[in-house]
Design a protein around this motif. Structure first.
Motif, PDB file in Angstrom:
ATOM      1  N   ALA A  89       0.706  -1.262   0.040  1.00 32.20           N
ATOM      2  CA  ALA A  89       0.049  -0.039   0.135  1.00 32.20           C
ATOM      3  C   ALA A  89       0.796   1.332   0.074  1.00 32.20           C
ATOM      4  O   ALA A  89       0.533   2.173  -0.788  1.00 32.20           O
ATOM      5  N   VAL A  90       1.738   1.447   0.913  1.00 31.82           N
ATOM      6  CA  VAL A  90       2.559   2.571   1.136  1.00 31.82           C
ATOM      7  C   VAL A  90       3.399   3.010  -0.108  1.00 31.82           C
ATOM      8  O   VAL A  90       3.623   4.102  -0.621  1.00 31.82           O
ATOM      9  N   LEU A 122      -5.742   1.272  -0.661  1.00 32.88           N
ATOM     10  CA  LEU A 122      -5.304   2.623  -0.592  1.00 32.88           C
ATOM     11  C   LEU A 122      -5.567   3.374  -2.034  1.00 32.88           C
ATOM     12  O   LEU A 122      -5.893   4.607  -1.917  1.00 32.88           O
ATOM     13  N   GLY A 123      -5.556   2.624  -3.268  1.00 33.52           N
ATOM     14  CA  GLY A 123      -5.729   3.267  -4.687  1.00 33.52           C
ATOM     15  C   GLY A 123      -7.073   3.820  -4.697  1.00 33.52           C
ATOM     16  O   GLY A 123      -7.434   4.770  -5.300  1.00 33.52           O
ATOM     17  N   ALA A 124      -8.178   3.237  -3.916  1.00 35.74           N
ATOM     18  CA  ALA A 124      -9.553   3.827  -3.811  1.00 35.74           C
ATOM     19  C   ALA A 124      -9.487   5.251  -3.331  1.00 35.74           C
ATOM     20  O   ALA A 124     -10.455   6.104  -3.723  1.00 35.74           O
ATOM     21  N   PHE A 125      -8.659   5.475  -2.408  1.00 31.36           N
ATOM     22  CA  PHE A 125      -8.396   7.120  -1.929  1.00 31.36           C
ATOM     23  C   PHE A 125      -7.419   7.808  -2.638  1.00 31.36           C
ATOM     24  O   PHE A 125      -7.868   9.080  -2.803  1.00 31.36           O
ATOM     25  N   LEU A 126      -6.500   7.224  -2.739  1.00 30.30           N
ATOM     26  CA  LEU A 126      -5.305   8.127  -3.354  1.00 30.30           C
ATOM     27  C   LEU A 126      -4.890   7.763  -4.492  1.00 30.30           C
ATOM     28  O   LEU A 126      -3.838   8.533  -5.117  1.00 30.30           O
ATOM     29  N   GLY A 127      -5.623   7.015  -5.393  1.00 34.44           N
ATOM     30  CA  GLY A 127      -5.115   6.647  -7.000  1.00 34.44           C
ATOM     31  C   GLY A 127      -4.078   5.528  -6.737  1.00 34.44           C
ATOM     32  O   GLY A 127      -3.494   5.227  -5.734  1.00 34.44           O
ATOM     33  N   ASP A 134      -1.563   5.456  -9.414  1.00 36.97           N
ATOM     34  CA  ASP A 134      -0.516   5.855 -10.262  1.00 36.97           C
ATOM     35  C   ASP A 134       0.927   5.391  -9.546  1.00 36.97           C
ATOM     36  O   ASP A 134       1.066   5.489  -8.396  1.00 36.97           O
ATOM     37  N   PRO A 135       1.966   5.135 -10.360  1.00 30.35           N
ATOM     38  CA  PRO A 135       3.427   4.690  -9.697  1.00 30.35           C
ATOM     39  C   PRO A 135       3.715   5.789  -8.965  1.00 30.35           C
ATOM     40  O   PRO A 135       3.435   7.139  -9.036  1.00 30.35           O
ATOM     41  N   ALA A 176      13.008  -7.865  -4.568  1.00 29.60           N
ATOM     42  CA  ALA A 176      12.339  -6.761  -4.130  1.00 29.60           C
ATOM     43  C   ALA A 176      12.818  -5.569  -4.567  1.00 29.60           C
ATOM     44  O   ALA A 176      12.204  -4.804  -5.035  1.00 29.60           O
ATOM     45  N   ALA A 177      14.209  -5.396  -4.430  1.00 30.84           N
ATOM     46  CA  ALA A 177      14.791  -4.085  -4.966  1.00 30.84           C
ATOM     47  C   ALA A 177      14.210  -3.895  -6.485  1.00 30.84           C
ATOM     48  O   ALA A 177      14.153  -2.904  -6.797  1.00 30.84           O
ATOM     49  N   VAL A 178      14.637  -4.793  -7.318  1.00 32.16           N
ATOM     50  CA  VAL A 178      14.261  -4.776  -8.618  1.00 32.16           C
ATOM     51  C   VAL A 178      12.920  -4.707  -8.958  1.00 32.16           C
ATOM     52  O   VAL A 178      12.554  -3.626  -9.725  1.00 32.16           O
ATOM     53  N   VAL A 179      12.133  -5.101  -8.328  1.00 27.66           N
ATOM     54  CA  VAL A 179      10.609  -5.366  -8.399  1.00 27.66           C
ATOM     55  C   VAL A 179      10.037  -3.775  -8.276  1.00 27.66           C
ATOM     56  O   VAL A 179       9.329  -3.202  -8.675  1.00 27.66           O
ATOM     57  N   PHE A 180      10.807  -3.468  -6.984  1.00 31.33           N
ATOM     58  CA  PHE A 180      10.287  -2.163  -6.620  1.00 31.33           C
ATOM     59  C   PHE A 180      10.700  -1.097  -7.692  1.00 31.33           C
ATOM     60  O   PHE A 180       9.741  -0.145  -7.712  1.00 31.33           O
ATOM     61  N   VAL A 181      11.792  -1.157  -8.220  1.00 29.93           N
ATOM     62  CA  VAL A 181      12.211   0.018  -9.113  1.00 29.93           C
ATOM     63  C   VAL A 181      11.056  -0.071 -10.311  1.00 29.93           C
ATOM     64  O   VAL A 181      10.715   0.875 -10.794  1.00 29.93           O
ATOM     65  N   ALA A 182      10.816  -1.251 -10.780  1.00 24.19           N
ATOM     66  CA  ALA A 182       9.992  -1.413 -11.967  1.00 24.19           C
ATOM     67  C   ALA A 182       8.634  -0.973 -11.474  1.00 24.19           C
ATOM     68  O   ALA A 182       7.994  -0.020 -12.501  1.00 24.19           O
ATOM     69  N   GLU A 183       8.054  -1.250 -10.587  1.00 24.24           N
ATOM     70  CA  GLU A 183       6.563  -0.935 -10.259  1.00 24.24           C
ATOM     71  C   GLU A 183       6.613   0.742  -9.559  1.00 24.24           C
ATOM     72  O   GLU A 183       5.657   1.194 -10.088  1.00 24.24           O
ATOM     73  N   ALA A 184       7.399   0.971  -8.837  1.00 21.36           N
ATOM     74  CA  ALA A 184       7.362   2.368  -8.045  1.00 21.36           C
ATOM     75  C   ALA A 184       7.706   3.378  -9.155  1.00 21.36           C
ATOM     76  O   ALA A 184       7.396   4.652  -9.069  1.00 21.36           O
ATOM     77  N   THR A 185       8.462   3.272 -10.140  1.00 22.96           N
ATOM     78  CA  THR A 185       8.969   4.367 -10.938  1.00 22.96           C
ATOM     79  C   THR A 185       8.453   3.961 -12.451  1.00 22.96           C
ATOM     80  O   THR A 185       8.413   4.961 -13.042  1.00 22.96           O
ATOM     81  N   GLY A 186       7.780   2.809 -12.632  1.00 25.68           N
ATOM     82  CA  GLY A 186       7.243   2.629 -14.104  1.00 25.68           C
ATOM     83  C   GLY A 186       8.571   2.256 -14.908  1.00 25.68           C
ATOM     84  O   GLY A 186       8.421   2.393 -16.225  1.00 25.68           O
ATOM     85  N   GLY A 187       9.751   2.121 -14.435  1.00 26.85           N
ATOM     86  CA  GLY A 187      11.007   1.724 -15.409  1.00 26.85           C
ATOM     87  C   GLY A 187      10.925   0.391 -15.662  1.00 26.85           C
ATOM     88  O   GLY A 187      12.258  -0.216 -15.511  1.00 26.85           O
TER      89      GLY A 187
END
Length: 444
Positions: free
Chosen positions: A183-184, A223-228, A230-231, A399-410
């Protein structure tokens, strides 16, 4: 004459029953009820924390700091002092919180977390991060999610329909942590992978895979229902990369792995020294806040602008990637960000360092691209720097690689990020910011 049809069915029904019993032998169906409940509960809790800090507190505080540099040092120190007082007088152990408490609970206490100090620890996290401590929301989100998962076990275990066992409490702990991370950062796959990697340096908490998957997706949607949805750190990625880029990414991963190892060792020594010091907890944390604030003032003195190495400051990712900064400025930013993080969390601040390390890696990656590689594809090397630092410091390469892909859109940078993360993980050895991590699951 008797009808043979009922006899035929009676003979086959035990076989059908046996097949279904074997298919559902692990009682996976119970997680279809429990995991969504964890996901919704944690998603709502993280939404409240995110709104309190990212929407209400930090933007106002950051704007005031940038307009009144003199207020940074006393402001951060005051916030840390409040956090220290809360932890000292409202919790049983001022030094136990965040991801360390979750990992220790998983390994040593069968997934049990004392939820009585839970509200106090969340308030301490808001004070730490909201006033400008060099940390972000992943600490209270992971801890809060794990605590809620453990607490829900105590409520649902009494109900026979859920068929929960003592072992399930550890699963619900990890499940809640995954939901909090998902969520965060608005990154459900990251939440799953990080929570499974978190307890170990070279293993996974396999037992929590399916429940964590369900809880993470539900938490993300809540969380997305309230804050969206988007990455969180969206930035444009290049269309591709070359073999030459992969070689440079490996070198960058190695350099960041060495830096991460040095930081982790230094931070560990500082943290042990602070814990051993007999001064009141709030005084130690106030001093940490003073030093953190000085890091912010020093950087603004050298490089006036909106970029500052304190606070959650998620907007710094966009500044580093989309606004030109000299390599020297980015290197100084990374150094002071690490120092501020060590002062905040080493002194006892309530949160974690996922985002600070992510920011540092991104800044160093851009500086490497500009100075060493001399390429315009700075976002590629920023992504590699981000994943490499997280992989080396947390021992969570996937998790580090997946995080960069998901949270940044890269997403186009997955292979280079994997290259850098793998090299950084290997170069940094067993050094980890999570002192309670075990190498792998012990044989029972």
């Amino acid at each position: 004459m008797d009808d043979p049809k009922p006899t035929f069915l009676r003979r086959r029904l035990p076989l059908v029953h046996a097949d279904f019993a074997a298919t559902y032998a692990r009682s996976l169906h119970k997680w279809l009820l429990v995991a969504p409940l964890i996901g919704v509960t944690v998603g709502l809790a993280v939404t409240l924390v995110a709104v309190a800090i990212l929407r209400l507190t930090w933007p106002a505080v950051l704007g005031f700091y940038l307009g009144h540099h003199w207020a940074i040092v006393p402001g951060v120190a005051a916030g840390c002092a409040v956090a220290g007082l809360i932890m000292q007088y409202l919790t049983p152990d001022a030094n136990e919180h965040s991801t360390e408490e979750v990992i220790r609970s998983y390994h040593e206490h069968g997934g049990r977390i004392d939820v009585r100090p839970f509200p106090a620890k969340l308030l301490a996290a808001v004070a730490t991060v909201g006033a400008g401590g060099s940390a972000a929301l992943e600490g209270p989100s992971i801890y809060g999610g794990a605590a809620l998962g453990s607490w829900l076990w105590t409520r649902l275990e009494r109900l026979r329909r859920f068929e929960l066992t003592a072992r399930d409490r550890r699963i619900m702990l990890i499940c809640g942590a995954a939901a909090g991370m998902s969520a965060v950062f608005r990154a459900p796959l990251t939440g799953i992978v990080f929570a499974l990697e978190m307890p170990y340096k070279d293993d996974l908490a396999h037992e929590a895979l399916m429940p964590s998957l369900i809880a993470s997706v539900i938490s993300y949607l809540t969380l997305g229902a309230f804050l969206g949805t988007d990455p969180l750190f969206n930035f444009a990625s290049a269309a591709g990369y070359t073999m030459r880029d992969l070689l440079w990414c490996a070198l960058l991963g190695g350099l960041i792995g060495l830096l991460a190892m040095a930081f982790v060792i230094t931070f560990g020594r500082l943290r042990r020294a602070v814990v051993a010091c007999r001064a009141p907890h709030w005084m130690k944390l106030t001093l940490g806040g003073l030093l953190t604030g000085l890091c912010g003032v020093a950087f603004l003195h050298l490089y006036p602008g909106d970029l500052i190495p304190i606070g959650p400051n998620y907007g710094a990712v966009g500044m580093i990637l989309n606004t030109h900064h000299s390599s020297s400025e980015l290197v100084v930013f990374g150094g002071l960000k690490l120092a501020a993080t060590a002062f905040t969390l080493g002194a006892g601040g309530v949160s974690a360092m996922f985002v600070p390390l992510f920011l540092t890696g991104g800044g160093l990656g851009v500086a490497f691209a500009q100075t060493v590689v001399r390429t315009a594809s700075v976002s590629l090397y920023a992504a590699v720097g981000m994943s490499s630092f997280l992989s080396a410091a947390y021992k969570t390469p996937l998790a580090a690689v997946v995080f960069v892909a998901e949270a940044t859109g890269g997403h186009a940078f997955l292979v280079p990020a994997l290259m850098g993360a793998a090299v950084a993980y290997a170069v940094s050895g067993d050094a980890s910011v999570s002192g309670d991590q075990r190498v792998r699951e012990r044989a029972v």
